[in-house]
Design an enzyme around this catalytic site. Structure first.
Site, short mmCIF file in Angstrom:
data_model
loop_
_atom_site.label_atom_id
_atom_site.label_comp_id
_atom_site.label_asym_id
_atom_site.label_seq_id
_atom_site.Cartn_x
_atom_site.Cartn_y
_atom_site.Cartn_z
N SER A 289 -25.39 -22.36 -1.95
CA SER A 289 -24.19 -23.16 -1.67
C SER A 289 -24.56 -24.53 -1.12
O SER A 289 -25.01 -25.39 -1.85
CB SER A 289 -23.29 -22.37 -0.70
OG SER A 289 -22.01 -22.94 -0.64
N ASP A 300 -31.24 -34.99 -8.41
CA ASP A 300 -30.66 -35.83 -9.46
C ASP A 300 -30.89 -37.31 -9.20
O ASP A 300 -31.06 -38.10 -10.15
CB ASP A 300 -29.16 -35.55 -9.58
CG ASP A 300 -28.87 -34.30 -10.40
OD1 ASP A 300 -29.83 -33.61 -10.77
OD2 ASP A 300 -27.68 -34.02 -10.66
N LYS A 314 -25.03 -20.21 -6.13
CA LYS A 314 -23.62 -20.12 -5.73
C LYS A 314 -22.99 -21.50 -5.87
O LYS A 314 -23.12 -22.35 -5.00
CB LYS A 314 -23.48 -19.61 -4.30
CG LYS A 314 -22.02 -19.47 -3.86
CD LYS A 314 -21.93 -18.97 -2.43
CE LYS A 314 -20.47 -18.87 -1.99
NZ LYS A 314 -19.81 -20.19 -1.89
#
Length: 456
Positions: A289, A300, A314
């Site tokens: 999470s 990224d 998750k």
């Protein structure tokens, strides 16, 4: 009494219809289904062998409805709601173990470091068969949590089964106040800081900011190793703010749900950004999470090298919806996406560098030492527990399915202030570097990325 049941169900219908009703199903069909449900409840009350508790039966029906959706949606009694508030504020009383229900079996996800469960050697993947002699097979997750919690100093006995054991074994744990200190830090070497974030709670960003400032006072920061292993997540906004500390621009995470109100984009800000040093982030199968939000954002944006093993996966967001009399509904309302638009639901974040915990074993071996990989597997060949293994998990629509494999303690002033702390005196870092292959490799990688390392 039948009329009473029906009125109760209509009330439930009024609350839940916008969230759960199939858009293609006619309202009349739903009313007929609710009437059938009311008839079943009436027959149970009239003919069941023993007198029933109507509230208990209805609560069980609500739990069954939510369990049919996904593993993270749940009904919270007023007691459960209070427990959630305590956890996000930073403390609760219990034995310190994250649990889940997997294939109908109560299962340890990860012991919280430094707690009774951790010290006794409870491992991720352990099957909890009994709690104080009561079978857990018929317990809901919240019932199990309540049984594990209790007054400070009281004992609870849990019966554990592991695949390599012939017989289950009993572990007696003494409950204590579990301070969820989310940020700990030290220097691995002059200029190379190590920061462990164990969960995301209300003070995490502030505490991390203070840790970074304190490390900078000691030496010029040449690199930071951020350890998110076995971090199960927590508050979404805190995870986004943690990522924001290390980014000066760009999207951190986007939230997409069915309604426009559930569409959100978190973006980085230039203020208070720490962008002038290299970073390595440690993750594993217990990183879930919020941990995946941080790792995905910094991966990224190429702000950090992600090292370790694939994360939990998750990628959903739960919203707490208040209900009358202090109860609540934890409902999955959206999914989150990395800056590049990828969903990690049931797939996880794949590290830039796949590194096992131990150099001689390509599986994530379990360990009883703190801050290591203790929360991802049982041992030996035991399977790592991830989101995709949970019954009823949401599928990742962006990936081909075939490719997806208590009583509240009053804290002393010192405890209230100690939300983060140095770990120089708490950990034998030299020993850990020898035993922890991921940590050792991460430090080597971090040094190679620093200006001083590139000059050599």
């Amino acid at each position: 009494m039948k009329r009473l049941f029906f009125l109760i169900l209509i009330g439930i219908y009024c609350i839940c219809t916008p969230l759960f009703a199939d858009e293609n199903k006619q309202e009349g069909d739903i009313y007929r289904d609710l009437e059938t449900f009311a008839n079943v409840l009436t027959l149970i009350q009239q003919h069941y062998v023993e007198e029933i508790d109507s509230n208990k039966v209805i609560t069980g029906a609500i739990n069954g409805m939510l369990n049919s959706l996904d593993p993270h949606s749940a009904y919270m009694t007023p007691e459960d709601f209070k427990d959630l508030e305590e956890e996000t504020s930073g403390s609760f009383t219990g034995v310190g173990i994250e649990i889940s229900i997997r294939d109908g079996v109560l299962t340890a996800v990860a012991p919280i470091e430094g707690t009774p469960a951790d010290r006794k050697g409870i491992r991720s993947g352990d099957h909890i068969i009994r709690i104080d002699g009561a079978l857990t097979k018929t317990m809901t997750l919240m019932e199990a949590v309540r049984k594990l919690r209790g007054e400070k100093g009281t004992a609870v006995t849990i019966t554990i089964h592991r695949p390599e054991w012939k017989e289950p074994r009993d572990f007696t744990l003494t409950r204590e106040a579990i301070p969820l200190i989310s940020v700990k830090y030290t220097e691995l070497e002059p200029g190379f800081g190590y920061i462990r974030v164990s969960n995301f709670q209300a003070t995490t960003t502030r505490d991390l900011h203070n840790a970074l400032k304190d490390l900078k006072k000691k030496h010029q920061t040449l690199g930071i190793l951020l350890d998110l292993r076995n971090n199960p997540g927590g508050l979404l906004d805190q995870a986004a703010k943690v990522a924001d500390l290390f980014l000066s621009r760009g999207v951190i995470v986007s939230i997409k749900g069915r309604d426009k109100e559930e569409q959100m984009v978190f973006e980085a800000h230039a203020d208070d950004s720490y962008t002038d040093f290299p970073m390595v982030i440690l993750v594993n199968g217990g990183s879930a999470s919020g941990s995946e939000i941080v790792a995905g954002a910094l991966q990224d944006h190429k702000r950090a090298v992600i090292l370790g093993t694939t994360t939990f996966g998750k990628g959903s967001v739960q919203t707490i919806l208040p209900l009358p009399e202090g109860a609540g509904l934890r409902l999955t309302t959206a999914k989150y996406y990395t800056p590049k638009g990828a969903s990690i639901q049931a797939t996880g974040i794949k590290p830039d560098m796949i590194v096992p915990l131990t150099a001689n074993n390509d599986t994530e071996a379990s360990s009883t030492s703190t801050d290591t990989d203790a929360g991802t597997t049982t041992s030996g060949s035991s399977k790592v527990i991830r989101e995709k293994d949970l019954p009823g998990h949401l599928e990742n629509e962006m990936v081909d399915e075939k490719t997806v494999e208590s009583s509240k303690e009053e804290k002393t002033p010192d405890e209230q202030e100690e939300r983060f702390q140095t770990i120089d005196n708490l950990q034998q870092m030299t020993k850990r570097l020898k035993e922890d292959n991921q940590l050792r490799t991460a430090l080597f990688t971090l040094k190679s990325l620093s200006p001083s390392g590139r000059q050599k």
